[in-house]
Structure formats: C-alpha cells, structure tokens
Design a protein around this motif. Structure first.
Motif, short mmCIF file in Angstrom:
data_model
loop_
_atom_site.label_atom_id
_atom_site.label_comp_id
_atom_site.label_asym_id
_atom_site.label_seq_id
_atom_site.Cartn_x
_atom_site.Cartn_y
_atom_site.Cartn_z
N VAL A 174 0.84 -1.20 0.00
CA VAL A 174 0.00 0.00 0.00
C VAL A 174 0.88 1.25 0.00
O VAL A 174 2.05 1.21 0.38
CB VAL A 174 -0.95 0.01 1.22
CG1 VAL A 174 -1.87 -1.19 1.20
CG2 VAL A 174 -0.16 0.06 2.52
N THR A 175 0.26 2.35 -0.44
CA THR A 175 0.92 3.66 -0.43
C THR A 175 0.27 4.52 0.64
O THR A 175 -0.92 4.81 0.57
CB THR A 175 0.81 4.35 -1.79
OG1 THR A 175 1.40 3.51 -2.79
CG2 THR A 175 1.51 5.70 -1.78
N SER B 201 -3.56 5.87 -0.53
CA SER B 201 -3.86 6.32 -1.88
C SER B 201 -3.77 5.20 -2.91
O SER B 201 -4.25 5.37 -4.03
CB SER B 201 -2.91 7.45 -2.29
OG SER B 201 -1.56 7.02 -2.22
N ALA B 202 -3.16 4.05 -2.57
CA ALA B 202 -3.05 2.94 -3.52
C ALA B 202 -2.83 1.65 -2.74
O ALA B 202 -2.25 1.64 -1.65
CB ALA B 202 -1.90 3.17 -4.50
N GLY B 203 -3.30 0.54 -3.34
CA GLY B 203 -3.08 -0.79 -2.75
C GLY B 203 -4.30 -1.40 -2.12
O GLY B 203 -4.35 -2.62 -1.95
#
Length: 379
Positions: free
Chosen positions: A329-330, A342-344
């Motif tokens: 993850v981010t 924000s991502a993942g």
C-alpha cells in the motif's frame, strides 16, 4: 559379593515395573485411544470493512500570537507630568485621558496669541474699509490682512498645544506599565514611550509553514485531489500551551509573499476573536490549519498497516475465498489514528487489524468484525 545380592534384587524389580508402565503408555498413544483433543479450525482474525469517504484534512503548525493593533504613547509637547489617569494593565478606550502635563504655560501662550489675534483682526477690518476709500495703499492693506492670518494661525497652534497637555489613548485596548511617574519632565516626541496600548480582540496568530508543504497544498488544489470547504475560507483552530483547545475558531487572512532564506518557511497570518482576553501577545500555540477536503479516500486503522524489511508498507486482507492476501500500500499521511491510503486497497475489502501476527498469506481464516476500532472522520 553375597552381601550385595539382597540389595540388587529389589532395585531390579522396581526398574522392571517402570519399564512396563512406559510400554503401556506408548502402546496407548500409538492406537489413539487416549487422544481426545479436537482438530483445530482456521484462526480467527478481526477485520474492518473499508469504506471511501470525504475527509477534511488539516495540518498542525507552530505559531505565535501578535496584537491586532499596537500604539506607543508619546507626548507631543514638553512639560512637567502632573498625574497619571489610568491603571496599569487595564482596558482603555480610544480618546480616554492617560496623562496630564502642566497646562499653565500653554494657557498663557494661548492668551497672548488670542490677544494678538484680536488686534490683528481689528486692524485688518479697518484697513479693509480704508482701501475702499483709497485712503491707504494696497500694500498696507495686504500686510494687515497677512498679519491677521498669521495671528489666527498662531492662536490655533497655541490652542492645539494646550490640548496636547492632556495625553489620550490613540486606540482602544489593554495598556501596559507606565515608564514615567508624577513629576517627570517630558519632552515633545521623546524616544521613550510613556506606555503601550495593544488591541487584543481580535488577535493575530502568525503561523510558520514549510514552503514545500505550501507547494504540495497548491498542487493538490490545482489537480482537484483536494477541495476547499463550502465557504472557500480556511478555518484555523488553536491548541494552547497547556494542551487544551481554544474554544473559538479563526480565519486565515494571508500568507507571506516571500520565503525566509534562513528557514525555508513562509508565515501565515490568522485572526481569532479574543473576547475574554485569554490569548496574550507572544504566547506559543499550535495551529490546526484546515487545508481542504479529499473526496472519496480510504482511511484505515494504523494497526492494520505494517512494514516489511525493505520499509514498504503492507497490509493483510481477507479475500473472497476467506484466505489471507498480502497487499503493498501507499501511505500518504496520518489522519488521527488512521492512515490515508492512496493505492493498494479498495473500498469494500476486509482489512485484518486483529490477529495479524497469527496468519500469513494464503492461509484460510475465520473473520469477525474488529472491536474498538474508531470510525474515520468524514465530511
């Protein structure tokens, strides 16, 4: 040798009995007749179902309070100070008398100026009548009129100086200590201020923000990732030196137009109402600056995110087949007890927050809702 034989026979019998017990225990363990432990199922984990929401973002920055208005009180005429007319540390109103300088010399000066003015006025009126009759020259009449105007200006100046012997507050606010006492000799426009008046309601708070954070904020607003609140104005909240929040919210006024070369920071100025006078100039505060609103983002509990040996943030989720899946993850920033991801991860997934240490990727698990998990703040 015959004496030791009676002692060895009981010992040999005891050893044979122990061997028989061990043999019986091993035989029971082999056929499983004494094994009553039930087979273990999948481990239980606590999960949180992720949901996207609109999240207001804020930044906590250091700041200092500054008076809204500051006025130093100085005399505009010289003389002996007769008395002080205020109490140190009290609130004063604009125009309120603060000091009284001995007015006697200025009254005498005004009386002489008014007498000269009356004489010049009578002369100017007489010459004005005579010039119509051409009994005097035009130059004599012009000189008389000029002397009258000068006498009138001198009288007005003397009247102003007399008024300056009573020193009044230039603004409304709280006045500090007095630097002079009764009997002191004052001079006009002296370098040392008699006292200082500061307006504390409202009051300014100067906030220092790194220029890099300001650039990131502008980029997020330009790209649409971050949106301003409905009224379009940034709201600011304060944390006082004792750790308690200040009850009233402030508004951001402006930001400095240049970056400090030594610190690489810019100064933001906010204005706060201060009706009780709780905020005093020079106090250190922590300002929580409302940056804007991030639309449809994921906030996950911080205990559900760990880091691998490379430093990469990872999280474990329960897949559709109830098996553990590893996700990279981010993490953008912290928002209270949560991470903004924000991502993942995606909305609707089940994030493991309890029992992470007991599972590994690919393992089947039994998921239950996690207890005592705070809900993310939503707009």
């Amino acid at each position: 040798m015959s004496a030791r034989t009676p002692l060895l026979k009981p010992l040999a019998g005891a050893l044979l009995a122990v061997a028989a017990i061990v043999s019986l225990t091993l035989s029971v363990s082999r056929d499983g007749s004494a094994d009553t432990a039930p087979p273990q199922g999948p481990p239980e984990v606590g999960v949180v179902t992720l949901q996207a929401s609109d999240v207001p973002l804020s930044t906590e920055l250091p700041g200092r309070t500054t008076a809204y208005l500051i006025a130093e009180v100085r005399p505009q005429v010289g003389g002996i100070l007769l008395r002080r007319l205020f109490e140190e540390g009290s609130d004063v109103k604009a125009g309120q008398p603060l000091y009284q300088i001995d007015p006697a010399p200025y009254r005498a000066t005004l009386a002489r100026a008014e007498a000269s003015l009356e004489s010049a006025r009578l002369l100017a009126e007489r010459y004005a009548r005579l010039i119509k009759q051409q009994a005097i020259s035009q130059q004599d009449n012009d000189d008389a009129q000029s002397q009258y105007l000068q006498a009138r200006a001198s009288a007005e100046s003397a009247r102003i100086d007399l008024g300056y012997t009573r020193i009044s507050a230039p603004i409304s606010g709280r006045i500090g200590r007095s630097s002079v006492t009764q009997g002191a000799l004052l001079t006009a426009n002296q370098a040392t201020a008699l006292a200082t008046v500061q307006q504390l309601d409202p009051i300014y708070v100067d906030i220092v923000q790194p220029s890099t954070a300001l650039l990131r904020l502008k980029e997020d607003l330009a790209s649409g990732r971050l949106q301003r609140s409905a009224d379009g104005r940034a709201e600011v909240h304060l944390i006082l030196e004792n750790g308690k929040p200040y009850a009233l919210a402030g508004k951001l006024q402006f930001s400095e137009i240049s970056v400090d070369e030594g610190t690489g920071a810019v100064t933001l100025r906010a204005v706060f109402p201060n009706p009780q006078g709780l905020l005093l100039p020079g106090m250190f505060v922590r300002a929580q600056l409302q940056e804007g609103v991030r639309s449809q983002v994921l906030l996950v509990p911080q205990r559900g995110v760990t880091r691998d040996p490379r430093g990469q943030a990872t999280a474990l989720v329960v897949g559709a087949d109830d098996k553990v899946e590893l996700r990279e993850v981010t993490v953008e920033r912290s928002v209270g007890p949560h991470w903004l991801i924000s991502a993942g991860l995606a909305a609707g997934e089940r994030l493991i927050v309890d029992g992470v240490q007991n599972v590994r990727p690919g393992m089947p698990v039994h998921s239950v809702p996690a207890a005592d998990t705070p809900a993310p703040a939503a707009q």
